[in-house]
Design a protein around this motif. Sequence first.
Motif, mmCIF file in Angstrom:
data_model
loop_
_atom_site.group_PDB
_atom_site.id
_atom_site.type_symbol
_atom_site.label_atom_id
_atom_site.label_comp_id
_atom_site.label_asym_id
_atom_site.label_seq_id
_atom_site.Cartn_x
_atom_site.Cartn_y
_atom_site.Cartn_z
ATOM 1 N N ALA A 1 9.877 -57.559 8.430
ATOM 2 C CA ALA A 1 9.665 -56.631 9.541
ATOM 3 C C ALA A 1 8.270 -56.020 9.621
ATOM 4 O O ALA A 1 7.691 -55.640 8.605
ATOM 5 N N CYS B 1 18.013 -55.380 16.126
ATOM 6 C CA CYS B 1 18.764 -56.028 15.036
ATOM 7 C C CYS B 1 20.241 -55.632 15.111
ATOM 8 O O CYS B 1 21.127 -56.440 14.840
ATOM 9 N N SER C 1 17.001 -58.743 6.029
ATOM 10 C CA SER C 1 15.539 -58.696 5.999
ATOM 11 C C SER C 1 15.075 -59.183 4.627
ATOM 12 O O SER C 1 15.821 -59.122 3.644
ATOM 13 N N VAL D 1 13.760 -54.094 7.221
ATOM 14 C CA VAL D 1 14.236 -53.312 8.364
ATOM 15 C C VAL D 1 15.038 -52.168 7.728
ATOM 16 O O VAL D 1 15.666 -52.358 6.686
#
Length: 330
Positions: free
Chosen positions: A90, A100, A112, A117
């Motif tokens: 991210a 997401c 992730s 994230v």
Amino acid sequence: MTKWLRWIASAAALAWLAGTAAAETKIAMVVKNMGNGFFEAARDGGQEAAKELGGVELIYTGPTKPTAEGQIEIINSLIAQKVTAIVISANDPDALVPICKKAMSRGITVLSFDSGVAKAGRLFHINPSNTNLIGEKQIAMASKTIGGSGEIAILSATAQATNQNAWIAVMKKVLEKPEYKNLKLVDVVYGDDQSDKSYREAIGLLRKHPNLKAIIAPTTVGITASAKAVTDQKLVGKVFVTGLGLPSEMAGHVHSGAVDTFAIWNPIDLGYTAVYAAFQIASKKATGKPGSTVSVGRVGKLTIAADSETAMAEPFTFDKSNVDKFAKMF
Ligand code: RAM
């Protein structure tokens, strides 16, 4: 039907079948931006996992520049394509949460890796290594090279990057330890994981801080640009560059003396693990819940901690003695 028509019909049927089989599980790897060798190595690992698992199509994608907006646009289109899973590094921990969440609400597995994230936007996050270890290691490398005293600066990726910001926070804490009392952090700048901007920022640091002894770049793009800037300014031996780099990109700078030591983990294994783990979750072979484990092929097993994060191996240090051997790999 003539023999010829029958042959065309069967060939078309076979092609159709092959097409549907290949599209059975679509796993998208969304990286910070395209054109970064680190992510290309992660993609190679992802492809290895896809091949090993069978029936998996890997979609490697990312924006041109490392922005959250670019990644949001891409995820929107991946949702429309009805992919099975998304593994993302991210560009911003929070800005990506809504998109997401939308993907997860459509049944898409979202993990992730590398740069996380925030918790609400993914099932779990795969750290390449322990965040404290990565931060500490970089201060230790800089300190050792410059004899424990002098001015140091950090040249990072983007100002919103989850991973770099976490490492910088650790570095600042580590600098409070008595053993580092003679190291002075004089600046933190951002090259946005773009070679040209990173280079300009490095030159800026060198001009602004004539007594600078080390630049720590916790990014493979930033460390390469910094080493080039030090070399171009004829400051090799006076200013040392360290941080996180790819042996393939750093070997020349280690031999020139611009870099004494640097560290990294295996990006191929990281990409392999992310894709393998996404497959395990999407095919319900693992839950990904805190306290559970996910088996990830040749890499072994991931244990999901209470904070829904998991960490792989310790970062590895490179210098003159081993950089050439690893430069052939990543
Ligand atoms: C760059 C990226 C990536 C980071 C490495 C060390 O390639 O910023 O996210 O993990 O450096």
